[in-house]
Write a protein that holds these residues in place. Sequence first.
Motif, PDB file in Angstrom:
ATOM      1  N   UNK A 108       0.860  -1.182   0.000  1.00 48.15           N
ATOM      2  CA  UNK A 108       0.000   0.000   0.000  1.00 48.15           C
ATOM      3  C   UNK A 108       0.893   1.226   0.000  1.00 48.15           C
ATOM      4  N   UNK A 109       0.345   2.358  -0.430  1.00 53.43           N
ATOM      5  CA  UNK A 109       1.139   3.581  -0.507  1.00 53.43           C
ATOM      6  C   UNK A 109       1.549   3.878  -1.924  1.00 53.43           C
ATOM      7  N   UNK A 110       2.605   4.660  -2.074  1.00 49.42           N
ATOM      8  CA  UNK A 110       2.959   5.160  -3.406  1.00 49.42           C
ATOM      9  C   UNK A 110       3.857   4.199  -4.178  1.00 49.42           C
ATOM     10  N   UNK A 111       3.614   4.149  -5.479  1.00 48.68           N
ATOM     11  CA  UNK A 111       4.452   3.409  -6.418  1.00 48.68           C
ATOM     12  C   UNK A 111       5.586   4.320  -6.854  1.00 48.68           C
ATOM     13  N   UNK A 112       6.797   3.767  -6.966  1.00 48.73           N
ATOM     14  CA  UNK A 112       7.958   4.549  -7.377  1.00 48.73           C
ATOM     15  C   UNK A 112       8.559   3.979  -8.650  1.00 48.73           C
ATOM     16  N   UNK A 113       8.973   4.849  -9.554  1.00 53.35           N
ATOM     17  CA  UNK A 113       9.703   4.465 -10.754  1.00 53.35           C
ATOM     18  C   UNK A 113      11.095   5.071 -10.655  1.00 53.35           C
ATOM     19  N   UNK A 114      12.141   4.214 -10.810  1.00 57.89           N
ATOM     20  CA  UNK A 114      13.520   4.672 -10.630  1.00 57.89           C
ATOM     21  C   UNK A 114      14.384   4.334 -11.837  1.00 57.89           C
ATOM     22  N   UNK A 115      15.437   5.110 -12.011  1.00 52.03           N
ATOM     23  CA  UNK A 115      16.392   4.912 -13.099  1.00 52.03           C
ATOM     24  C   UNK A 115      17.321   3.750 -12.757  1.00 52.03           C
ATOM     25  N   UNK A 160      -2.711  -7.468  -7.724  1.00 54.72           N
ATOM     26  CA  UNK A 160      -1.265  -7.382  -7.921  1.00 54.72           C
ATOM     27  C   UNK A 160      -0.947  -6.493  -9.120  1.00 54.72           C
ATOM     28  N   UNK A 161       0.359  -6.211  -9.277  1.00 49.58           N
ATOM     29  CA  UNK A 161       0.804  -5.266 -10.300  1.00 49.58           C
ATOM     30  C   UNK A 161       1.697  -5.983 -11.306  1.00 49.58           C
ATOM     31  N   UNK A 162       1.504  -5.670 -12.573  1.00 45.58           N
ATOM     32  CA  UNK A 162       2.309  -6.214 -13.664  1.00 45.58           C
ATOM     33  C   UNK A 162       2.855  -5.043 -14.473  1.00 45.58           C
ATOM     34  N   UNK A 163       4.113  -5.161 -14.925  1.00 48.30           N
ATOM     35  CA  UNK A 163       4.703  -4.170 -15.828  1.00 48.30           C
ATOM     36  C   UNK A 163       4.817  -4.798 -17.207  1.00 48.30           C
ATOM     37  N   UNK A 164       4.204  -4.173 -18.197  1.00 45.22           N
ATOM     38  CA  UNK A 164       4.244  -4.674 -19.566  1.00 45.22           C
ATOM     39  C   UNK A 164       4.257  -3.494 -20.523  1.00 45.22           C
ATOM     40  N   UNK A 165       5.074  -3.619 -21.573  1.00 46.40           N
ATOM     41  CA  UNK A 165       5.290  -2.504 -22.490  1.00 46.40           C
ATOM     42  C   UNK A 165       5.677  -1.272 -21.657  1.00 46.40           C
ATOM     43  N   UNK A 166       5.081  -0.147 -21.828  1.00 48.63           N
ATOM     44  CA  UNK A 166       5.391   1.027 -21.006  1.00 48.63           C
ATOM     45  C   UNK A 166       4.274   1.303 -20.020  1.00 48.63           C
ATOM     46  N   UNK A 167       3.642   0.230 -19.547  1.00 47.71           N
ATOM     47  CA  UNK A 167       2.486   0.354 -18.679  1.00 47.71           C
ATOM     48  C   UNK A 167       2.704  -0.333 -17.333  1.00 47.71           C
ATOM     49  N   UNK A 168       2.096   0.247 -16.299  1.00 42.84           N
ATOM     50  CA  UNK A 168       1.939  -0.421 -15.021  1.00 42.84           C
ATOM     51  C   UNK A 168       0.486  -0.848 -14.944  1.00 42.84           C
ATOM     52  N   UNK A 174      -6.444  -2.132 -14.709  1.00 38.85           N
ATOM     53  CA  UNK A 174      -6.277  -0.688 -14.869  1.00 38.85           C
ATOM     54  C   UNK A 174      -4.843  -0.399 -15.289  1.00 38.85           C
ATOM     55  N   UNK A 175      -4.685   0.417 -16.326  1.00 42.47           N
ATOM     56  CA  UNK A 175      -3.365   0.702 -16.887  1.00 42.47           C
ATOM     57  C   UNK A 175      -2.943   2.130 -16.576  1.00 42.47           C
ATOM     58  N   UNK A 176      -1.675   2.276 -16.152  1.00 40.70           N
ATOM     59  CA  UNK A 176      -1.050   3.573 -15.911  1.00 40.70           C
ATOM     60  C   UNK A 176       0.235   3.656 -16.730  1.00 40.70           C
ATOM     61  N   UNK A 177       0.497   4.820 -17.294  1.00 42.19           N
ATOM     62  CA  UNK A 177       1.751   5.015 -18.006  1.00 42.19           C
ATOM     63  C   UNK A 177       2.911   5.118 -17.034  1.00 42.19           C
ATOM     64  N   UNK A 178       4.030   4.464 -17.333  1.00 45.52           N
ATOM     65  CA  UNK A 178       5.184   4.516 -16.431  1.00 45.52           C
ATOM     66  C   UNK A 178       5.798   5.911 -16.382  1.00 45.52           C
ATOM     67  N   UNK A 179       5.648   6.672 -17.437  1.00 46.01           N
ATOM     68  CA  UNK A 179       6.103   8.066 -17.418  1.00 46.01           C
ATOM     69  C   UNK A 179       4.988   8.936 -16.846  1.00 46.01           C
ATOM     70  N   UNK A 180       5.094   9.242 -15.563  1.00 50.05           N
ATOM     71  CA  UNK A 180       4.108  10.082 -14.914  1.00 50.05           C
ATOM     72  C   UNK A 180       3.087   9.336 -14.096  1.00 50.05           C
TER      73      UNK A 180
END
Length: 428
Positions: free
Chosen positions: A218-225, A245-253, A264-270
């Motif tokens: 729970x809480x915030x998702x982080x994307x890191x370099x 649960x969460x899956x990463x595919x293409x440029x989507x979370x 539900x799909x979220x863009x990894x950029x932003x």
Amino acid sequence: MTVIDLGEVRDEPDREAPPPRPPRAVGRPLRVALVLAFLVATVAAAVPVPARVGLVVPARLGSEAFVHGDRLYVVEPAEGETEGTVEVRAYALPARAPADAAPPSPVWRSRVAGAGRFWQVQTGPGAVLFSVTGDQDDGQTIALDAATGRGLWRQPGYPWWDPAGILLMQTGGEEGGAVRSVDPASGRALWSVPTTRGGATYSLRHGRVERIVLVPAEGRVEVRDPRSGALTHAADLGLDEASGHVVVAYDLLLVVRPSAGMVTAYGLDGLRRRWEARVPMVEHVTECGELLCVPGGNRFVALDPATGALRWVGDRWFGVLSAQDGRLLAVAPGPLGDRLGVLDAATGREVADLGTWQLMTWHADERLLAVRPAAAGGGVVVAELDVAAGRARVLDVLRGASGDCRSRADTLVCRLQTGELGVWRYPG
């Protein structure tokens, strides 16, 4: 000298034919060398197949074999050592059959104390990494010098060696863990970021890590370099224990909620919401060609990753394993094992039924080798699956093999009926 009948390459007339195609689309040793084999064979219809190179590598019961690059690594309990100590031997894979029947000599051998079960090998500049599962922890990585077998370092966690040279290590557990970048030569951490028990996953493109995604319970998702560990994006997406649960595919979370039948799909950029799709019986989401495949029950649906729109339904297939040139390799459970078929990616229409095979582990852009028991006379049938052409091309019948096979690129390793390891290479 004992000679193993390796058999001949031919079709299997005694094997049952696959069922008719339906009218519409529907849904992972050895003391004495026995023989070195070099054989040019043909398939039944006089279609030539490349010459194959075969050899037998000594190993004892309880050994494990791993193929990576041009090396075969054999791991087995070390004689005369305390329990848990193993010997690792590295063999060079020959490009052609040796001229004599002498057993192959290892390039190096190394003893590793206090190791668990070896289950994966990765290699990179100057080092070979062994992933080991232990009884008291969540796993560790052992690094040996690729040229000599000398021990370099050992530390907790499982590795991901990016083709660009970045080595990432990840630990986990109920109390959380960390993802860190490691110097391959010394094992020294270059940077480290803590993770919750949700762990971290990687966004890949052509096998390279483009982003590290930290997903908390729970809480915030982080994307890191992946090169610096620097935070690039973060957002609270309202995840909790009941969110799935969460899956990463293409440029989507992708947030998968099985109880609600939603993706539900979220863009990894932003991390901004892109779309939401209702998919009854959703269990997971995977990439398949240019689509998203969502298995659930004894079928799967194909979604457009840009919009989440339903493209088609694979009614009699469990999911998709690989994609080539606009076609998908689909799998469905069968009475004798997994049945494989080829689907048109644009429509889901079944193009070919390949029958029942055990698909070997493969990596992107590698050949798809598969095996199954021979219909008569014992041994193992080897085939290359051509997804684009919609066919399984029989390469070999290995009469001396008893199964327990694994492969990498053009090399297949199987346990022999005598306990040793048979190694076969099939140049393209």
